[in-house]
Design an enzyme around this catalytic site. Structure first.
Site, PDB file in Angstrom:
ATOM      1  CD  GLU A 204      -2.880  -1.341   2.779  1.00 46.37           C
ATOM      2  OE1 GLU A 204      -2.504  -0.563   3.187  1.00 46.37           O
ATOM      3  OE2 GLU A 204      -4.125  -1.217   2.396  1.00 46.37           O
ATOM      4  CD  GLU A 384      -3.488  -5.723   4.057  1.00 44.81           C
ATOM      5  OE1 GLU A 384      -4.323  -4.985   4.662  1.00 44.81           O
ATOM      6  OE2 GLU A 384      -2.624  -5.545   3.722  1.00 44.81           O
TER       7      GLU A 384
HETATM    8  C1  BGC Z   1      -2.890  -2.608   6.158  1.00 47.07           C
HETATM    9  C2  BGC Z   1      -2.711  -3.146   7.328  1.00 47.07           C
HETATM   10  C3  BGC Z   1      -4.388  -2.240   8.142  1.00 47.07           C
HETATM   11  C4  BGC Z   1      -5.225  -2.963   7.759  1.00 47.07           C
HETATM   12  C5  BGC Z   1      -6.243  -2.415   8.235  1.00 47.07           C
HETATM   13  C6  BGC Z   1      -4.949  -2.014   5.236  1.00 47.07           C
HETATM   14  O1  BGC Z   1      -4.956  -1.114   5.166  1.00 47.07           O
HETATM   15  O2  BGC Z   1      -2.332  -2.894   5.135  1.00 47.07           O
HETATM   16  O3  BGC Z   1      -1.885  -3.355   7.777  1.00 47.07           O
HETATM   17  O4  BGC Z   1      -4.122  -3.224   9.434  1.00 47.07           O
HETATM   18  O5  BGC Z   1      -5.736  -2.326   6.426  1.00 47.07           O
HETATM   19  O6  BGC Z   1      -6.395  -1.327   8.679  1.00 47.07           O
END
Ligand code: BGC
Length: 468
Positions: A204, A384
């Protein structure tokens, strides 16, 4: 007179229509009527990868004196507030460093195929040019443990944190510092390339740029739009250099190397207000489009009216992706209040059920994100997606609807290869500390005991059905 008025009105309407179409053409708002949708109808191809994700700083522990975020946790904002909510410190986090076997078993219990995690640059390289072999060996062993248990590792080289010495050299503010990141990446690649086939260079870049250089939430806590643009440019340069270097090493041809892009969607608060669309367009330009455009054209552009203006060419960028990692959480609403600077402050989209963070629940957004990122023409991996839900009363529906949307995207022909839930366990949520619980497993931070959340069983069941 009347005719002139009518003509003027027609011209205005056409201009409004054209502006609306241009400002909306990239990624129009999409809203599904969930009451009409049967989410049980999901389709996932054989070989679709089911995983969970984490990051070193958030789970391992032991970073308080060695990386940029550990140092940040001890500081205060100018208004006297601690940098982390409640003054939380990452400390031992969820002690993943000492619980690799236990946490691997948790993955096996869920029926997972894969685990995405990051390696800690600050542990592996305590000083420039110095390698801590024991720390490196820790990751060699972690990968072996995962593989022995049937879990495929995916390694992230930079997930928001780096050694204090690198930060003090100016971090990614300076193009010449990229060489240090390349050196670190080569060391890790050489140690792990025989067992790790999937690599994420940088997690990111947009979030790192935004929170470190515009919102002031992450270290170095600066608010400097021009520097923000420079840092984003350097992160993208770093990705291209690492990609090119690793590909040239033994094992490089067998490695699949990508970048992880957070696709936060930017929407107009009012669909009818052209100025709201105008503001969201600018927000999107720098946060999403700058990265996507670079991968399409080798051209980097970052522009904020009166605040930042950068453009450059990054040769090879359009050939530097074997896959794109897509992180998706939510969308933001923008509303023009007369002041561009203030209007660029994002808010949750009105009327949505909220997670525990300032993210509204918007599962159909992942369909939109997949569709848009498919323009890069490489396989997509959802690296994610998850929900901060301390009461665990929204997680089940969130997972069900999000995976319905992913499945619909696959059915519609988009090349999505896997899904990694964020996160395996509750963990340290950056500036928001320990209050945000994203985990499939609840962690009692006093005892480190892990227990599966009720809502996570939906994920387990979807995986089970997909594998039947
Ligand atoms: C990040 C994580 C973070 C998640 C939840 C993402 O932007 O890669 O490290 O914990 O979002 O906010």
């Amino acid at each position: 007179m009347k005719n002139k008025l009518l003509a003027a009105l027609a011209v205005l309407l056409v201009a409004y229509g054209i502006a609306y179409l241009v400002l909306n053409s990239r990624d129009p708002l999409l809203l599904w009527d969930w009451s009409e949708i049967d989410t049980s109808e999901k389709y996932f191809p054989t070989g679709f990868v089911w995983g969970a994700a984490s990051a070193a700083h958030q789970v391992e522990g032991g970073h308080q004196n060695i990386n940029n975020f550990g140092r940040w946790e001890k500081q205060f904002h100018a208004n006297g507030e601690p940098t982390i909510v409640n003054g939380d410190k990452s400390g031992i986090a969820v002690d993943h460093w000492n619980r690799v076997e236990e946490d691997t078993q948790l993955m096996v219990d869920l029926g997972l195929d894969a685990y995405r995690f990051s390696v800690s640059w600050s542990k592996i390289m305590p000083a420039p040019g110095v390698v801590d072999q024991a720390a490196l060996q820790h990751y060699v062993d972690e990968v072996d443990t995962l593989i022995a248990n049937g879990i495929t590792p995916m390694v992230t080289l930079h997930h928001f944190t780096h050694p204090i010495w690198f930060e003090d050299l100016g971090g990614f503010e300076k193009q010449k510092n990229i060489a240090h990141f390349v050196e670190f990446s080569v060391i890790v690649f050489k140690a792990l390339q025989s067992t790790v086939k999937q690599w994420c260079t940088i997690n990111e870049p947009g979030v790192y740029m935004f929170d470190g250089y515009l919102s002031g939430h992450f270290p170095p806590g600066k608010v400097d739009p021009q520097l923000a643009g420079k840092v984003l440019e350097n992160l993208m340069r770093a990705h291209v250099q690492v990609y090119t270097k690793l590909k040239s090493l033994p094992g490089g041809d067998k490695a699949s190397i990508g970048l992880v892009k957070n696709m936060m969607q930017m929407d107009a608060q009012s669909q009818y207000n052209i100025m709201d669309h105008f503001i969201k367009f600018f927000a999107d330009n720098n946060y999403n489009e700058a990265v996507l455009r670079l991968f399409r054209t080798d051209e980097f552009e970052f522009y904020m009216p009166t605040m930042a203006d950068l453009s450059s060419k990054i040769d090879g960028a359009s050939k530097a992706l074997d896959f794109i990692g897509l992180n998706y959480y939510s969308h933001y609403a923008f509303n023009f209040n007369g002041n561009i600077d203030e209007s660029l402050e994002a808010k949750a989209y009105p009327g949505e059920m909220m997670t525990d963070m300032d993210y509204g629940i918007y599962p159909e957004g992942i369909y939109r994100a997949i569709k848009r990122i498919s323009q890069l023409d490489v396989p997509i991996i959802i690296t994610e997606n998850g929900i901060a839900d301390g009461k665990d009363d929204r997680r089940a529906d969130y997972i069900d609807r999000t995976l319905y949307a992913v499945s619909k995207a696959i059915e519609d022909g988009y090349d999505v290869r896997g899904f990694y839930y964020w996160s395996l366990t509750d963990n340290f949520e950056w500036n928001l500390g320990y209050g945000q619980r994203f985990g499939l497993y609840h962690v009692d931070f006093m005892t480190q005991e892990r227990s599966l959340k009720e809502g996570s069983k939906t994920y387990v069941e979807i995986i089970r059905q997909a594998k039947q």
